[in-house]
Design a protein around this motif. Structure first.
Motif, PDB file in Angstrom:
ATOM      1  N   UNK A  86       0.812  -1.217   0.000  1.00 56.33           N
ATOM      2  CA  UNK A  86       0.000   0.000   0.000  1.00 56.33           C
ATOM      3  C   UNK A  86       0.842   1.262   0.000  1.00 56.33           C
ATOM      4  N   UNK A  87       0.500   2.193  -0.898  1.00 58.61           N
ATOM      5  CA  UNK A  87       1.167   3.490  -0.927  1.00 58.61           C
ATOM      6  C   UNK A  87       0.882   4.253   0.364  1.00 58.61           C
ATOM      7  N   UNK A  88      -0.387   4.322   0.768  1.00 55.65           N
ATOM      8  CA  UNK A  88      -0.741   5.088   1.961  1.00 55.65           C
ATOM      9  C   UNK A  88      -0.118   4.480   3.217  1.00 55.65           C
ATOM     10  N   UNK A  89      -0.120   3.158   3.325  1.00 58.17           N
ATOM     11  CA  UNK A  89       0.502   2.505   4.483  1.00 58.17           C
ATOM     12  C   UNK A  89       2.003   2.763   4.524  1.00 58.17           C
ATOM     13  N   UNK A  90       2.613   2.947   3.355  1.00 56.32           N
ATOM     14  CA  UNK A  90       4.063   3.192   3.323  1.00 56.32           C
ATOM     15  C   UNK A  90       4.408   4.550   3.907  1.00 56.32           C
ATOM     16  N   UNK A 107      10.261  -5.020   4.567  1.00 53.69           N
ATOM     17  CA  UNK A 107       9.524  -6.125   3.943  1.00 53.69           C
ATOM     18  C   UNK A 107       9.859  -6.243   2.463  1.00 53.69           C
ATOM     19  N   UNK A 108       9.736  -5.138   1.743  1.00 50.35           N
ATOM     20  CA  UNK A 108       9.850  -5.189   0.289  1.00 50.35           C
ATOM     21  C   UNK A 108      11.285  -5.341  -0.207  1.00 50.35           C
ATOM     22  N   UNK A 109      12.232  -4.811   0.533  1.00 49.26           N
ATOM     23  CA  UNK A 109      13.630  -4.886   0.093  1.00 49.26           C
ATOM     24  C   UNK A 109      14.368  -6.015   0.812  1.00 49.26           C
ATOM     25  N   UNK A 110      14.424  -5.931   2.148  1.00 48.52           N
ATOM     26  CA  UNK A 110      15.161  -6.959   2.882  1.00 48.52           C
ATOM     27  C   UNK A 110      14.492  -8.329   2.759  1.00 48.52           C
ATOM     28  N   UNK A 147      14.044   3.905 -13.189  1.00 43.99           N
ATOM     29  CA  UNK A 147      13.347   3.544 -11.955  1.00 43.99           C
ATOM     30  C   UNK A 147      13.349   4.726 -11.001  1.00 43.99           C
ATOM     31  N   UNK A 148      12.371   4.744 -10.105  1.00 48.58           N
ATOM     32  CA  UNK A 148      12.301   5.816  -9.123  1.00 48.58           C
ATOM     33  C   UNK A 148      11.160   5.589  -8.158  1.00 48.58           C
ATOM     34  N   UNK A 149      10.770   6.636  -7.435  1.00 45.10           N
ATOM     35  CA  UNK A 149       9.669   6.480  -6.497  1.00 45.10           C
ATOM     36  C   UNK A 149       9.548   7.663  -5.577  1.00 45.10           C
ATOM     37  N   UNK A 150       8.405   8.346  -5.638  1.00 43.24           N
ATOM     38  CA  UNK A 150       8.162   9.500  -4.773  1.00 43.24           C
ATOM     39  C   UNK A 150       7.824   9.044  -3.358  1.00 43.24           C
ATOM     40  N   UNK A 151       6.870   8.137  -3.236  1.00 41.01           N
ATOM     41  CA  UNK A 151       6.436   7.634  -1.933  1.00 41.01           C
ATOM     42  C   UNK A 151       7.294   6.442  -1.517  1.00 41.01           C
ATOM     43  N   UNK A 152       7.306   6.088  -0.219  1.00 41.11           N
ATOM     44  CA  UNK A 152       8.143   4.967   0.235  1.00 41.11           C
ATOM     45  C   UNK A 152       7.815   3.646  -0.440  1.00 41.11           C
ATOM     46  N   UNK A 176       7.171   3.674   6.942  1.00 41.99           N
ATOM     47  CA  UNK A 176       8.154   3.422   5.874  1.00 41.99           C
ATOM     48  C   UNK A 176       9.167   2.343   6.234  1.00 41.99           C
ATOM     49  N   UNK A 177       9.497   2.206   7.524  1.00 47.98           N
ATOM     50  CA  UNK A 177      10.482   1.190   7.902  1.00 47.98           C
ATOM     51  C   UNK A 177       9.954  -0.201   7.592  1.00 47.98           C
TER      52      UNK A 177
END
Length: 356
Positions: free
Chosen positions: A89-93, A103-106, A148-153, A97-98
């Motif tokens: 979820x964008x909003x949950x991020x 979760x998504x990277x590690x 690639x990029x990303x404004x939100x976490x 953010x941690x």
């Protein structure tokens, strides 16, 4: 289907209790695979996962628990892995953010580290998102070679995931002839999604409560698609990698046709033709978190190299989704039925993966 390649294969699915993962879990079971899922408890109540028959193995644990994660993978000895576990979820991020990055990277790093020790693994499919691209609000679709990029976490975490996958691809898996693909889809809809702050689930819940839904961004345009369309792409690239087709160890877009790139308000109006009780109002809050207004995918590469194409257009996607919600209390076999209907429609137009 898929040249029978999944029959009797050991397939490890992370995130199998989630919306998209549970649809994939069921489809793999239908294809004759020996499936094992690894995920947290279903994130919503109700959930799509709880509507499924008890199939395969289901391990409830956190992908950030590296040792337990690795042990489960090595014990199962998979031929192929589909990695869908994520904070989605964008909003949950924005709220945590941690958790999103860990979760998504590690969590992805933990998976790939475990698979480095696997003696059985033949192919890896890592599920990313269309939001991994640096969004410039272009009026044309993003291609796999775009920045690639990303404004939100959330979006940034998925861009990081793509870099991790490419690093492990070049450093560890390609030298050992193990293909690893990352796959990117659009805004997925389908029966059984009860996730908060997603348009269709919120529409369904509000109509059941006879309340209008409040829409944050009625004119935001998204690449809407039924869940089975990108899943057919994931299964297709997995099939070809298992068959040792070369040139697949890279990123792939599985987005809808351009006609499915419509605004939030346009999707609601289409939904109202199947569910007239749906009602909405617009309310863009001051100080609200940033969300993209325009986002589209270019799936030319998948169409030309994989002979993949979307099967259900936007109207069929909305119809099948709302039929599922309206009937699921009385008809627990809807998921299997819609997989069959989707496959039959693919066969009628001669799509390669659907040909017997």
């Amino acid at each position: 289907m898929f040249n029978l390649v999944y029959e009797q294969k050991r397939v490890f699915v992370t995130g199998h209790t989630g919306f998209k993962g549970s649809w994939l879990f069921q489809w793999l079971h239908e294809l004759g695979a020996n499936v094992c899922g690894y995920a947290l408890e279903a994130p919503t109540k109700p959930s799509h996962f709880e509507t499924l028959d008890k199939i395969g193995q289901s391990i409830i644990n956190d992908i950030r628990n590296a040792q337990a994660y690795k042990q489960a993978i090595l014990d199962f000895d998979p031929h192929i892995v589909f990695h869908l576990a994520a904070q989605p979820s964008v909003l949950a991020s924005y709220q945590d953010p941690i958790e999103t990055y860990s979760t998504n990277v590690l969590g992805t790093v933990n998976l790939l580290e475990a698979l480095r020790e696997s003696e059985s693994i033949q192919a890896i499919v890592v599920v990313s998102t269309d939001k991994c691209y640096e969004n410039k609000e272009w009026s044309y679709g993003y291609r796999e070679t775009d920045v690639l990029g990303g404004h939100d976490p959330y979006s940034a975490s998925k861009a990081c995931l793509e870099l991790v996958v490419n690093s492990y691809r070049k450093s560890f898996f390609e030298p050992n002839n193990i293909p690893i693909a990352s796959v990117r889809a659009g805004n997925v809809i389908g029966g059984g999604d009860w996730t908060a702050d997603r348009l269709v689930p919120d529409l369904v819940k509000s109509s059941m409560e006879n309340q209008p839904i409040t829409i944050r961004s009625p004119f935001s345009k998204r690449p809407w698609q039924h869940v089975l369309d990108p899943l057919s792409g994931y299964l297709r690239v997995g099939q070809l990698m298992l068959e040792q087709t070369r040139g697949l160890s890279e990123a792939w877009n599985f987005g809808p046709d351009l006609s499915a790139n419509i605004t939030t308000s346009a999707l609601i109006q289409k939904a109202q033709t199947y569910w007239p009780e749906i009602n909405y109002m617009s309310n863009k809050k001051q100080g609200a978190h940033h969300e993209a207004n325009l986002l589209m995918l270019d799936s030319t590469k998948a169409k030309s190299k994989l002979d993949w194409q979307p099967i259900w257009d936007i109207d069929k996607a909305i119809e099948k989704t709302l039929v599922w919600y309206k009937q699921f209390d009385e008809h627990r076999l809807l998921t299997r039925q819609q997989i069959t209907e989707f496959t039959q429609d693919a066969q009628e137009i001669g799509v390669s993966w659907a040909i017997n």
